[in-house]
Design a protein around this motif. Structure first.
Motif, short mmCIF file in Angstrom:
data_model
loop_
_atom_site.label_atom_id
_atom_site.label_comp_id
_atom_site.label_asym_id
_atom_site.label_seq_id
_atom_site.Cartn_x
_atom_site.Cartn_y
_atom_site.Cartn_z
N PRO A 64 32.90 31.82 -84.37
CA PRO A 64 34.22 32.39 -84.85
C PRO A 64 34.59 33.39 -83.67
N ASN A 65 36.14 33.03 -83.45
CA ASN A 65 36.85 33.80 -82.48
C ASN A 65 35.84 34.15 -81.17
N ALA A 66 35.27 33.12 -80.63
CA ALA A 66 34.32 32.96 -79.72
C ALA A 66 35.20 33.28 -78.34
N LEU A 67 36.46 32.63 -78.19
CA LEU A 67 37.12 32.96 -76.98
C LEU A 67 37.39 34.42 -76.95
N GLN A 68 37.94 35.02 -77.99
CA GLN A 68 38.42 36.45 -77.87
C GLN A 68 37.26 37.45 -77.51
N LYS A 69 36.10 37.20 -78.25
CA LYS A 69 35.00 38.02 -78.06
C LYS A 69 34.19 37.87 -76.75
N ARG A 70 34.12 36.48 -76.38
CA ARG A 70 33.11 36.30 -75.07
C ARG A 70 33.74 35.82 -74.02
N ALA A 71 35.04 35.42 -73.75
CA ALA A 71 35.44 34.89 -72.68
C ALA A 71 36.40 35.91 -72.08
N VAL A 72 36.96 35.66 -70.74
CA VAL A 72 38.09 36.54 -70.06
C VAL A 72 38.99 36.17 -70.45
N GLY A 73 39.89 36.96 -71.28
CA GLY A 73 41.16 36.62 -71.59
C GLY A 73 42.14 36.94 -70.42
N GLN A 74 43.37 36.39 -70.63
CA GLN A 74 44.40 36.76 -69.75
C GLN A 74 44.86 38.07 -69.81
N GLU A 75 44.70 38.92 -70.84
CA GLU A 75 45.06 40.43 -70.95
C GLU A 75 44.14 41.05 -70.07
N GLN A 76 42.83 40.53 -69.98
CA GLN A 76 41.77 41.09 -68.96
C GLN A 76 42.16 40.93 -67.52
N LEU A 77 42.38 39.76 -67.34
CA LEU A 77 42.71 39.62 -65.89
C LEU A 77 44.13 40.45 -65.81
N GLN A 78 45.14 40.42 -66.57
CA GLN A 78 46.27 41.35 -66.00
C GLN A 78 45.71 42.81 -66.06
N ASP A 79 44.86 43.33 -66.57
CA ASP A 79 44.39 44.57 -66.45
C ASP A 79 43.74 44.79 -65.11
N TRP A 80 43.03 43.82 -64.67
CA TRP A 80 42.15 44.07 -63.30
C TRP A 80 43.28 43.99 -62.37
N PHE A 81 44.17 43.18 -62.39
CA PHE A 81 45.06 42.81 -61.07
C PHE A 81 46.38 43.72 -61.23
N ALA A 119 53.66 28.31 -74.82
CA ALA A 119 53.82 29.54 -74.36
C ALA A 119 52.68 30.50 -73.99
N VAL A 120 52.05 29.86 -73.08
CA VAL A 120 50.95 30.67 -72.43
C VAL A 120 51.79 31.81 -71.36
N GLY A 121 51.24 32.98 -71.43
CA GLY A 121 51.92 34.04 -70.60
C GLY A 121 51.77 33.68 -69.22
N ARG A 122 52.62 34.24 -68.40
CA ARG A 122 52.58 33.92 -66.99
C ARG A 122 52.01 35.09 -66.29
N LEU A 123 50.68 34.84 -65.83
CA LEU A 123 50.05 35.72 -65.10
C LEU A 123 50.49 36.46 -63.79
N HIS A 124 51.28 35.61 -63.05
CA HIS A 124 51.61 36.26 -61.81
C HIS A 124 52.75 37.07 -62.24
N GLU A 125 53.59 37.05 -63.27
CA GLU A 125 54.49 38.00 -63.76
C GLU A 125 53.98 39.23 -64.16
N ALA A 126 53.01 39.14 -64.90
CA ALA A 126 52.24 40.31 -65.63
C ALA A 126 51.51 41.03 -64.44
N THR A 127 51.18 40.51 -63.44
CA THR A 127 50.36 41.39 -62.36
C THR A 127 51.03 41.36 -61.42
N GLY A 128 52.15 40.82 -60.78
CA GLY A 128 52.88 40.92 -59.48
C GLY A 128 52.05 40.33 -58.54
N ARG A 129 51.06 39.52 -58.73
CA ARG A 129 50.12 38.81 -57.67
C ARG A 129 50.51 37.44 -57.58
#
Length: 226
Positions: A64-81, A119-129
């Motif tokens: 249950p909710n494995a992706l949210q709990k155990r995967a690296v989500g795009q919000e985490q990628l956005q925070d990194w970059f 409607a998956v968010g655009r990583l390049h827009e969120a990070t500027g990368r």
């Protein structure tokens, strides 16, 4: 030389856990400078669910909710970059399935796998990368025997390596971001369709289209490999 030093930080196999990836990014963030160039290359599984893209780490388990709990989500990628990696010049290279959803802003339903949400968010827009991905939304990132030597590579990985040797279209001895992108986007569909094959016969891999998203200036990534 273009760079005073090239620091490679591999995170392979059993080390590629969500927790360790977070720790590695933290260590890099402590020492990286705005004048540096940072390149993330991720060869991994990826998927999208409910409008979000996820990198699947080595220690991922379902539930249950494995992706949210155990995967690296795009919000985490956005925070990194967007927040932690301070290098002015950075590139994100994703050799994963469905990674094009990060660039395209949507995911199409697939005929060969469960439907992906829109409607998956655009990583390049969120990070500027700048983000160069192995696939369009809903596509698989293929691998196989490629090239004259019959090496087994992901199609995207092989195209990136080929670009570093053969992508210098203006002949200045450098591989600019724009040259890297053009070469990879040209080569990936040809390799996947069987137009670039190894000496060892192997079935055609299938349809695959590299995607690119960027807002920013062009810059030299590396000197052309000999």
């Amino acid at each position: 030389e273009m760079y005073e030093e090239v620091i490679v930080t591999p995170v392979l196999d059993h080390n590629a856990t969500r927790e360790n990836l977070e720790n590695v990014v933290g260590r890099i963030a402590e020492v990286i400078h705005p004048r540096d160039t940072f390149i993330l290359f991720a060869a991994a599984h990826g998927t999208s669910e409910n409008g979000r893209f996820y990198l699947i780490p080595q220690d991922y388990q379902g539930g249950p909710n494995a992706l949210q709990k155990r995967a690296v989500g795009q919000e985490q990628l956005q925070d990194w970059f967007a927040n932690r990696i301070k290098a002015r010049r950075a590139i994100i290279l994703l050799d994963t399935c469905e990674s094009g959803a990060l660039v395209a802003g949507y995911a199409r339903a697939r005929t060969d796998a469960p439907a992906s949400e829109a409607a998956v968010g655009r990583l390049h827009e969120a990070t500027g990368r700048p983000v160069l991905t192995a696939t369009a939304a809903g596509q698989f990132a293929h691998e196989g025997l490629i090239g004259e030597n019959g090496e087994r590579h992901g199609v995207f990985t092989w195209a990136v390596l080929d670009a570093l040797r053969n992508g210098d279209t203006n002949g200045d001895g450098l591989i600019e971001l724009s040259e890297l992108v053009r070469h990879v986007q040209s080569v990936v569909p040809k390799v996947a369709a069987g137009l670039v094959r190894a000496a060892t016969p192997e079935p055609v891999l299938g349809k695959q289209t590299a995607r690119f998203g960027s807002r920013g200036e062009d810059f030299a990534v590396v000197r052309r490999l000999q």
